[in-house]
Design a protein around this motif. Sequence first.
Motif, PDB file in Angstrom:
ATOM      1  N   LEU A  27       1.088  -1.166   0.075  1.00  0.00           N
ATOM      2  CA  LEU A  27       0.141  -0.069  -0.074  1.00  0.00           C
ATOM      3  C   LEU A  27       0.842   1.361   0.018  1.00  0.00           C
ATOM      4  O   LEU A  27       0.445   2.155  -0.733  1.00  0.00           O
ATOM      5  N   THR A  28       1.955   1.036   0.793  1.00  0.00           N
ATOM      6  CA  THR A  28       2.866   2.569   0.806  1.00  0.00           C
ATOM      7  C   THR A  28       3.604   2.600  -0.495  1.00  0.00           C
ATOM      8  O   THR A  28       3.572   3.726  -1.030  1.00  0.00           O
ATOM      9  N   SER A  30       2.857   1.511  -3.574  1.00  0.00           N
ATOM     10  CA  SER A  30       1.826   2.080  -4.747  1.00  0.00           C
ATOM     11  C   SER A  30       1.282   3.410  -4.231  1.00  0.00           C
ATOM     12  O   SER A  30       1.039   4.256  -5.312  1.00  0.00           O
ATOM     13  N   GLY A  31       1.085   3.759  -2.936  1.00  0.00           N
ATOM     14  CA  GLY A  31       0.728   5.075  -2.653  1.00  0.00           C
ATOM     15  C   GLY A  31       1.829   6.247  -3.276  1.00  0.00           C
ATOM     16  O   GLY A  31       1.442   7.176  -3.716  1.00  0.00           O
ATOM     17  N   TYR A  34       1.470   6.494  -6.739  1.00  0.00           N
ATOM     18  CA  TYR A  34       0.211   7.524  -6.987  1.00  0.00           C
ATOM     19  C   TYR A  34       0.468   8.792  -6.950  1.00  0.00           C
ATOM     20  O   TYR A  34      -0.147   9.759  -7.614  1.00  0.00           O
ATOM     21  N   MET A 125      -2.052   2.244 -10.362  1.00  0.00           N
ATOM     22  CA  MET A 125      -1.369   2.337  -9.213  1.00  0.00           C
ATOM     23  C   MET A 125      -2.585   2.553  -8.256  1.00  0.00           C
ATOM     24  O   MET A 125      -2.590   2.143  -7.122  1.00  0.00           O
ATOM     25  N   ARG A 126      -3.854   3.256  -8.843  1.00  0.00           N
ATOM     26  CA  ARG A 126      -5.028   3.351  -7.990  1.00  0.00           C
ATOM     27  C   ARG A 126      -5.610   1.891  -7.611  1.00  0.00           C
ATOM     28  O   ARG A 126      -6.062   1.622  -6.534  1.00  0.00           O
ATOM     29  N   THR A 128      -4.029  -1.024  -7.697  1.00  0.00           N
ATOM     30  CA  THR A 128      -3.123  -1.667  -6.779  1.00  0.00           C
ATOM     31  C   THR A 128      -3.313  -1.179  -5.381  1.00  0.00           C
ATOM     32  O   THR A 128      -3.243  -1.921  -4.416  1.00  0.00           O
ATOM     33  N   HIS A 129      -3.345   0.152  -5.203  1.00  0.00           N
ATOM     34  CA  HIS A 129      -3.475   0.686  -3.776  1.00  0.00           C
ATOM     35  C   HIS A 129      -4.986   0.348  -3.210  1.00  0.00           C
ATOM     36  O   HIS A 129      -4.793   0.192  -1.970  1.00  0.00           O
ATOM     37  N   SER A 130      -5.930   0.466  -3.985  1.00  0.00           N
ATOM     38  CA  SER A 130      -7.193   0.113  -3.134  1.00  0.00           C
ATOM     39  C   SER A 130      -7.588  -1.245  -3.302  1.00  0.00           C
ATOM     40  O   SER A 130      -8.225  -1.434  -2.405  1.00  0.00           O
ATOM     41  N   CYS A 377       5.705   8.844   3.922  1.00  0.00           N
ATOM     42  CA  CYS A 377       5.654   7.077   3.398  1.00  0.00           C
ATOM     43  C   CYS A 377       7.065   6.574   3.594  1.00  0.00           C
ATOM     44  O   CYS A 377       6.945   5.518   4.029  1.00  0.00           O
TER      45      CYS A 377
END
Length: 449
Positions: A27-28, A30-31, A34, A125-126, A128-130, A377
């Motif tokens: 999450l970090t 991919s954040g 993004y 990215m979105r 993957t992150h969500s 991050c």
Amino acid sequence: MRKGSYNRLWRWHFYAALCITPLLITLTLSGIGYLFYTNIENKAYSDLFFGQNSQTERLTIDEGIGKARELNPDYTVSKVIVLDDPYNTRLTMTNGEGDQKYVFLDDNYQVVGSQRAELTFSNVMRQTHSSLFVGGTVVNYLVELAACWAVFLLLTGIYMTFRGKVLKFRQNPTKLQKNKKWHALIGTIVAIPMLVIIFTGLPWSAVMGDVIYNASQKYPTIGTPLLKQQPPASDRSEIPWATRKEEPPASSEHSGHHGSMPGMSTMPEDDGYRIEVEQLLGQIEESSISRPYAIIYPAGEDGVFTVSKSSNTGITGLDVSPYDEVTAYFDQYSGAFISKVGYDDYGILAKWFTWGIPLHEGHLFGWPNQLINLIICLAFLFVIFWGFKTWLSRRKAGRFSAPPAAASGLSIGFIIFMVLLGIMMPLFGLSLLGVLLIEGIRYLFIRKA
């Protein structure tokens, strides 16, 4: 809290970190990706965003849309995004299966090219992150659960730092003490900004997102105004009487994390009664709505054209300041301005997330926002690294070396803390029941042995 509660928090802190660390790292990272999607897409897709067709004949925007339809016969236009120079106009086109593609028109409204929506950098990215790019309810729950337990890790980390006097100066500290100090120090510094990032991201989550959304809809005085919840209808009197009773065309909706827009719909080819987009652009300009904005097509005979300026679209070149947010409605037959709702009409809850989401995404106040989020991050990854290093430095060879089990019962402070977290984060509360069940079974086995 008593020592028994301290040991229990320590133990749960350790096991929670062990279980969710892979998710938190994903999450970090991919954040971070993004955060810079606009910078990357401006370079990677410069030919589409800023390029020109070799044909220099000037077309109207409707003729350009017509050409895009001819080149993509299985797709219909659901949204037109009109951006500031030097960006090209962008069409969102959707087929019967819900697949989307973006088609770009230059300043002469000639077609420049297209791209598949799901393969753009921002959407990858979105997703993957969500939802770890896999999607599905279970994955969305896992992502939210990781975020909830990250809150637990940060809060318990702060408590243990000060309760255990980890930051106290020591002469000739051991390797374990040094590692604990680094882990605790960076964790304490990053805790509050990290909590802000987590809570501003939760509106898009599966469980808490629904809770927040429903509260915003149910209480418009603190949330979303009724006009935005229930868009007005177009005046059907302009449809010939003979066709008014006919079944309206079918519409479908498509939405995604960060980049969705309310009321986004797909509509079949023009039925001959709807105004042209060129005329609508004039009406928008007369209504003092400046670029950039998105035009969302009507859904059905009663639908309206929705013109939206948003602070969190997730579309390169489209995001605006929260103060400039506006959703306006225009009659699809006459083009007449009907009504609009803006930032000043929002309730406190809607205003908070209008600021919070772009803050989370890193574009609320330009590159400094990106830089601050990047530092947070990276610091969080540093905390994870030093936490793992601390465990290795205290781990005995050939043993797992988990923190000691709590010898005493639960304190009132511990119970209140966990209950409050469980209420505030429902999915965390449900997972906590599972943890308590496992702890209870483990206790019974130990007692029996």
